[in-house]
Design a protein around this motif. Structure first.
Motif: not given
Length: 71
Positions: A8-27
């Motif tokens: 929702p912040i940078c619009r990169k694709v994120v998978l539901a299994t990613d660590e920070y889902f629904p975000f791409c990163s902690d940032r």
């Protein structure tokens, strides 16, 4: 198969299994939290219940009994 969304912040694709889902990163997670904390995001919906509207009107009239009377 893992569901993919956009951060929702940078619009990169994120998978539901990613660590920070629904975000791409902690940032991006922290940036989103900051937007909530600063009031950039708001959850608002109109009041639909007539009883609630009447109660709000009475409460406002009680708090501001002279509002509208002064010029």
């Amino acid at each position: 198969m893992s569901k993919a969304l956009f951060c929702p912040i940078c619009r990169k694709v994120v998978l539901a299994t990613d660590e920070y889902f629904p975000f791409c990163s902690d940032r991006c997670r922290i940036l989103d939290l900051g937007k909530w904390a600063s009031g950039d995001y708001k959850i608002s919906s109109p009041i639909q219940d007539p009883d609630d509207l009447e109660e709000l009107a009475r409460a406002n009239a009680h708090r501001h009994p002279n509002s509208g009377d002064e010029e």
